[in-house]
Design a protein around this motif. Structure first.
Motif, PDB file in Angstrom:
ATOM      1  N   ASN A   9       0.932  -1.124  -0.023  1.00 20.72           N
ATOM      2  CA  ASN A   9      -0.097  -0.014   0.182  1.00 20.72           C
ATOM      3  C   ASN A   9       0.851   1.189  -0.114  1.00 20.72           C
ATOM      4  O   ASN A   9       0.431   2.481  -0.518  1.00 20.72           O
ATOM      5  N   ASN A  10       2.138   1.267   0.587  1.00 20.66           N
ATOM      6  CA  ASN A  10       3.023   2.384   0.553  1.00 20.66           C
ATOM      7  C   ASN A  10       3.297   2.727  -0.721  1.00 20.66           C
ATOM      8  O   ASN A  10       3.045   4.046  -1.233  1.00 20.66           O
ATOM      9  N   ILE A  50       2.101   2.088  -3.636  1.00 21.34           N
ATOM     10  CA  ILE A  50       0.804   2.352  -4.310  1.00 21.34           C
ATOM     11  C   ILE A  50       0.134   3.662  -3.978  1.00 21.34           C
ATOM     12  O   ILE A  50      -0.133   4.515  -4.825  1.00 21.34           O
ATOM     13  N   ASN A  51       0.317   3.933  -2.759  1.00 17.36           N
ATOM     14  CA  ASN A  51      -0.098   5.077  -2.249  1.00 17.36           C
ATOM     15  C   ASN A  51       0.593   6.403  -2.640  1.00 17.36           C
ATOM     16  O   ASN A  51       0.177   7.362  -3.184  1.00 17.36           O
ATOM     17  N   ASN A  52       1.900   5.821  -2.688  1.00 14.28           N
ATOM     18  CA  ASN A  52       2.620   6.916  -3.220  1.00 14.28           C
ATOM     19  C   ASN A  52       2.675   7.456  -4.736  1.00 14.28           C
ATOM     20  O   ASN A  52       2.744   8.723  -5.068  1.00 14.28           O
ATOM     21  N   THR A  63      -0.304   6.898  -6.476  1.00 17.44           N
ATOM     22  CA  THR A  63      -1.582   7.538  -6.453  1.00 17.44           C
ATOM     23  C   THR A  63      -1.220   9.041  -6.288  1.00 17.44           C
ATOM     24  O   THR A  63      -1.911   9.908  -7.105  1.00 17.44           O
ATOM     25  N   LEU A  64      -0.753   9.151  -5.301  1.00 16.86           N
ATOM     26  CA  LEU A  64      -0.500  10.831  -4.725  1.00 16.86           C
ATOM     27  C   LEU A  64      -0.040  11.440  -5.621  1.00 16.86           C
ATOM     28  O   LEU A  64      -0.188  12.713  -6.412  1.00 16.86           O
ATOM     29  N   THR A  65       1.219  10.826  -6.297  1.00 20.10           N
ATOM     30  CA  THR A  65       2.176  11.637  -7.062  1.00 20.10           C
ATOM     31  C   THR A  65       1.567  11.857  -8.580  1.00 20.10           C
ATOM     32  O   THR A  65       1.319  12.841  -9.222  1.00 20.10           O
ATOM     33  N   HIS A  68      -1.737  11.720  -9.179  1.00 18.53           N
ATOM     34  CA  HIS A  68      -2.986  12.839  -9.082  1.00 18.53           C
ATOM     35  C   HIS A  68      -2.334  14.265  -8.991  1.00 18.53           C
ATOM     36  O   HIS A  68      -2.954  15.100  -9.670  1.00 18.53           O
ATOM     37  N   MET A  69      -1.204  14.653  -8.360  1.00 21.29           N
ATOM     38  CA  MET A  69      -0.811  15.688  -8.367  1.00 21.29           C
ATOM     39  C   MET A  69      -0.122  16.306  -9.447  1.00 21.29           C
ATOM     40  O   MET A  69      -0.255  17.357  -9.900  1.00 21.29           O
ATOM     41  N   ASP A  97       9.894   9.526  -9.431  1.00 21.74           N
ATOM     42  CA  ASP A  97       9.066   9.046  -8.384  1.00 21.74           C
ATOM     43  C   ASP A  97       8.342   7.698  -8.637  1.00 21.74           C
ATOM     44  O   ASP A  97       8.277   6.797  -7.899  1.00 21.74           O
ATOM     45  N   GLU A 128       8.758   4.063  -7.239  1.00 24.30           N
ATOM     46  CA  GLU A 128       7.729   3.412  -6.541  1.00 24.30           C
ATOM     47  C   GLU A 128       7.139   2.097  -7.068  1.00 24.30           C
ATOM     48  O   GLU A 128       7.032   1.225  -6.428  1.00 24.30           O
TER      49      GLU A 128
END
Lengths: 165, 540
Positions: free
Chosen positions: B315-316, B318-320, B322-324, B326-327, B346, B350
Motif C-alpha cells: 500500500n505504501n 501504491i499510495n505514493n 496515486t498521490l504523485t 494525481h498531483m 518517483d 515506487e
C-alpha cells in the motif's frame, strides 16, 4: 474506498457533507486568529509529505510535514495545531500513540489517521480514542482534502476549495 | 555313495560359480561401453538381470543337503561297521587257523623227540581241516586255494600213517626207516602249511589295516561335511538373513530420521530381500512425495500469513504512486519540467519498490525443485528477513540479527532453508508482543563442522507438557485456522534432510530459543566457474 471508510468510521456528531455539491466552492469565512488552518502532516514515507503539502496549501492551510514521529511530537508540544494527519504504522512510535498525545494536549485538535489498509480493529480503536476520521491507503489527494475541509468545518472554518477540472 | 553325492554337489557349485562370473563379466563389459547416465540406468535395472536365489530355495536346499548328508553319513558308517565286522570274523578264524597249524606242528615235532602227542596233532589237523572247509571262500580269496586242502589232507594222512606205524608192532623192524621217511615228508608238508598260515596272518593284518583306514577316512569326511553344512546354515542365518536385516534396520532408521537414502544392494543375486527393498524404495519415494506436498502446502500457508504484511507493505508504494500521479495531473500546467520529471521518476521508483515486494514473496512461494548447492547461511537469513520484513513491521517487533563473520558455507537448498527460518521467525513473532524484540544469531556451533542458527524470542516459553509434542505433525497451540501444526514438523524434516537437527531450549516466562544446526560443506566450490573468472581476468 471512500464509501468504505465513510460507512465504517464516520463519527455521527459530524454533519454529513454532500461531496458533489462541495466541489467548486469558493467561500472563505470564519478563519482562525491568523486566518489560517494549521495542519501537521506526519508520515514516514517522504513522498506522502512531498505531494500532499502542495495539495493542502491549495486549501489555504499552513502545512508542516514530518517524517519522524519523535520530531512531530516535539513540534506538537511546542504548538497547538488545528488538524493533525498521521500515519498509523510507523517504526518508532505508532499513530495511535501520536493520537493519544495530541488528545492529551489539546481536545480541540482534529486528528485524521492514515492506515495502511482498512483494519477494523485499529479503526475502532482510533475512533474510540477520539480521532476525527481516518483514511486508508492508497488515497487521492482530493480524498484527504475533503476530510480536511470537513474537519475545518467542525472547527467552524469554511475552507475554500478549488478543484481542478 | 558319498563320492557320488560330493561329485554332484561340486558340479552344481561350479555351475553356479560360472553363471555368477559370466554375469559379472557381461555387466562389466556392458558398463565399459556406455556413458555414465546409461550406467546409472543399468544399475537401476540390475536387479532384473540377476538370477534369483531366494531364501526359500536356500532353506529348501539346506534341508535337502542336510537330509542327504545325514543319510550318506549313516550309510557310510553302517557300511564301514559291516566291513569291520567281517574283518573281525576273519581275524578270529585266521587266528584259529594259525593256532591249529602251529599246534599240529608242535605236537608232531614233540612226537619225534618225546614219542608222545601224535594224537593231539591229529586232532588239531582235523580241526584245521574243518575250519578250512567252513571258511573256504574267505581263505581262497585271501591266499588262494592251490592244493591247500590236499596239503592238509596229505599232512593228516602222514600223521595217521605214522600213528598206524607205531601201533603196528609187527612191522617194527623197518619202523625207523619208514618213520624217517614219513618224518621228512611231514616236515615238507608242515612247512608249507605254516607258510600258508603266516601268509594268511599277514593278509589278514593288511585287510584289517585297510578297513581301519577306511573307517577313519569315513569319520573325517563326515566331520568335514558337517562343518561345511554348519557353514552353509551360518551363511544363511548369519550372513544372508541377519546381516540383511541389520542393513534394513539402519536403512529404516535413516529414513525415519529424515535422511534421504537409497537401498543399494551389492549382492550378486536376488531374493525376497531384494523384493522387500524394492517395495521399501517405492514406499520411501511415496513418502518423499507426500512430504514434498505437505512441505509445499505449509509453505503456501506461510505465504498466506505473510500476505497480510505484504498487502500492507504494498500500500505504501501504491499510495505514493496515486498521490504523485494525481498531483501531476492536477498541477501539470503549473509545474516546471524538472518538477514533472522528478514526479515521473518517483512513479518509476515506487513501481519498482512494489515489484520487489511482490517478487520476494512469489520467489518464495514458487514450487521449486530441490537444488542442493553451497550457500552462505547468513545470506539465507537476510533473505528470509526480507521476505518477512513487512510482517515484522506489522507486528511492530524489532529484530536483532547477528551474523558471525567468515562463516563456512553449508550445502543445502536455499528455498527450503528459507522456509525453515521463516517458520521459526513467524512462530517467534506470534509470541512476541508489539514493541518487543527478537534475536537471531548465526554462528559456529559447539559441535565441530556445524553452523548454528539461533532464533530467540522473549515470550512466555513453552510449558513442559507441550514441549514433547512441538515437533509432532498437526500439533498446534494456535487458534483454529491460524496454524496447521505442520511448521516445526516440516522444518525438522527439511533440516534432517540437510544432515542437521533442530533443538529447542525454553525457560518459563523468559523465552525460547530454537537452534538449527547444519553441517558445513565439504564439497569443493564450483571450480569451473572460478577457472572461467580467472580466464576472463587474464584476458583483460
Amino acid at each position: 474506498m471512500r464509501a468504505g471508510y465513510r460507512l465504517m468510521s464516520r463519527p455521527y456528531d459530524v454533519p454529513i457533507i454532500f461531496l458533489d455539491n462541495f466541489h467548486g466552492y469558493n467561500i472563505v469565512s470564519m478563519m482562525t486568529d491568523d486566518g489560517k488552518i494549521e495542519v501537521l502532516l506526519l508520515d514516514d514515507e517522504p513522498i506522502v509529505g512531498k505531494r500532499l503539502r502542495p495539495a493542502l496549501l491549495k486549501l489555504g492551510c499552513e502545512v508542516e510535514v514530518f517524517e519522524s514521529p519523535k520530531k512531530a511530537i516535539k513540534r506538537i508540544n511546542e504548538k497547538e495545531f488545528d488538524i493533525v494527519v498521521t500515519d498509523i504504522r510507523m517504526d518508532e512510535i505508532d499513530g495511535i500513540e501520536v493520537l493519544e498525545h495530541v488528545m492529551n494536549k489539546s481536545k480541540r485538535t482534529k486528528v485524521i489517521m492514515i492506515t495502511g489498509y482498512a483494519m477494523m480493529e485499529l479503526a475502532r480503536q482510533a475512533m474510540e480514542k477520539g480521532a476525527f476520521d481516518f483514511i486508508a491507503k492508497p488515497f487521492k489527494p482530493e480524498d484527504l482534502r475533503i476530510i480536511i475541509v470537513k474537519a475545518a468545518e467542525a472547527l467552524g472554518v469554511k475552507l475554500s476549495h478549488a478543484q481542478q477540472p | 555313495m558319498f563320492n557320488n553325492c560330493m561329485d554332484k554337489w561340486y558340479k552344481c557349485a561350479l555351475k553356479h560359480l560360472k553363471r555368477i562370473l559370466d554375469d559379472a563379466l557381461a555387466r562389466q563389459m556392458a558398463r565399459d561401453g556406455i556413458s555414465d547416465i546409461e550406467a546409472a540406468e543399468e544399475a537401476a535395472k540390475k536387479p532384473a538381470k540377476l538370477f534369483r536365489f531366494t531364501i526359500k530355495a536356500h532353506v529348501y536346499l539346506g534341508f535337502v543337503f542336510a537330509f542327504v548328508l545325514a543319510i550318506s553319513i549313516g550309510v557310510a558308517l553302517i557300511a564301514t561297521m559291516i566291513l569291520m565286522d567281517r574283518n573281525l570274523e576273519i581275524v578270529v578264524f585266521s587266528n584259529k587257523y594259525v593256532y591249529h597249524t602251529f599246534e599240529a606242528r608242535n605236537y608232531e615235532k614233540g612226537f619225534f623227540i618225546k614219542g608222545t602227542g601224535l594224537k593231539e596233532s591229529i586232532q588239531h589237523i582235523r580241526a584245521l581241516k574243518e575250519l578250512f572247509l567252513e571258511h573256504y571262500g574267505e581263505i581262497k580269496k585271501m591266499v588262494g586255494s592251490n592244493g591247500l586242502l590236499s596239503k592238509i589232507d596229505k599232512y593228516a594222512m602222514l600223521l595217521e600213517s605214522l600213528d598206524g606205524l607205531h601201533a603196528d608192532t609187527a612191522a617194527a623192524q623197518d619202523l625207523t626207516a619208514r618213520s624217517e621217511k614219513i618224518k621228512a615228508e611231514l616236515q615238507v608238508t608242515g612247512d608249507e602249511l605254516v607258510t600258508v598260515a603266516k601268509d594268511l596272518m599277514k593278509k589278514e593284518q593288511n585287510s584289517l589295516d585297510k578297513t581301519m583306514l577306511l573307517f577313519r577316512v569315513v569319520h573325517i569326511y563326515a566331520l568335514v561335511f558337517l562343518v561345511l553344512f554348519i557353514a552353509f546354515i551360518l551363511h544363511l542365518m548369519g550372513v544372508r538373513v541377519l546381516r540383511t536385516l541389520n542393513r534394513f534396520m539402519t536403512y529404516m532408521s535413516q529414513i525415519s530420521s529424515g535422511r534421504q537414502t537409497h537401498f543399494q544392494s551389492s549382492r550378486l543375486y536376488r531374493d525376497e530381500f531384494s523384493d522387500l527393498s524394492g517395495v521399501l524404495d517405492q514406499l520411501v519415494k511415496e513418502y518423499d512425495r507426500q512430504q514434498t506436498i505437505i512441505s509445499q502446502s505449509h509453505k503456501l500457508r506461510a505465504v498466506g500469513t505473510l500476505t497480510a504484511g505484504v498487502a500492507h507493505e504494498l500500500n505504501n508504494p501504491i499510495n505514493n504512486m496515486t498521490l504523485t500521479a494525481h498531483m501531476l495531473l492536477e498541477d501539470y500546467n503549473e509545474l516546471s519540467d524538472d518538477e514533472r520529471l522528478e514526479m515521473v521518476k518517483d512513479l518509476i521508483d515506487e513501481a519498482g519498490r512494489a515489484r520487489l515486494i511482490v517478487r520476494s514473496l512469489l520467489d518464495f512461494a514458487r514450487e521449486s525443485e530441490s537444488i542442493m548447492e553451497p550457500i552462505g547461511i547468513g545470506e539465507v537469513l537476510e533473505e528470509t528477513l526480507k521476505i518477512a520484513g513487512s510482517q515484522v513491521k506489522l507486528a511492530g517487533v524489532h529484530i536483532e540479527l547477528k551474523i558471525s563473520p567468515n562463516l563456512p558455507r553449508i550445502h543445502g537448498d536455499r528455498h527450503q532453508l528459507q522456509q525453515v527460518f521463516l517458520n521459526l521467525l513467524l512462530n517467534a513473532l506470534d509470541v512476541t508482543l508489539k514493541g518487543g524484540h527478537l534475536k537471531i544469531e548465526v554462528c559456529m556451533a559447539d559441535e565441530d563442522s556445524f553452523v548454528a542458527v539461533k532464533v530467540t524470542d522473549f515470550g512466555l516459553g513453552i510449558p513442559d507438557h507441550i514441549l514433547h509434542h512441538i515437533f509432532d505433525p498437526f500439533f498446534t497451540t494456535k487458534a483454529k485456522g491460524k496454524g496447521t501444526g505442520l511448521g516445526l514438523s516440516v522444518s525438522q524434516g527439511i533440516i534432517a534432510k540437510h544432515g542437521g537437527h533442530i533443538t529447542v531450549s525454553t525457560k518459563q516466562k523468559r523465552g525460547t530459543t530454537f537452534t538449527v544446526k547444519l553441517p558445513i560443506t565439504t564439497i569443493p566450490a564450483d571450480l569451473s566457474r572460478y577457472a572461467e573468472d580467472q580466464a576472463l581476468l587474464n584476458s583483460k
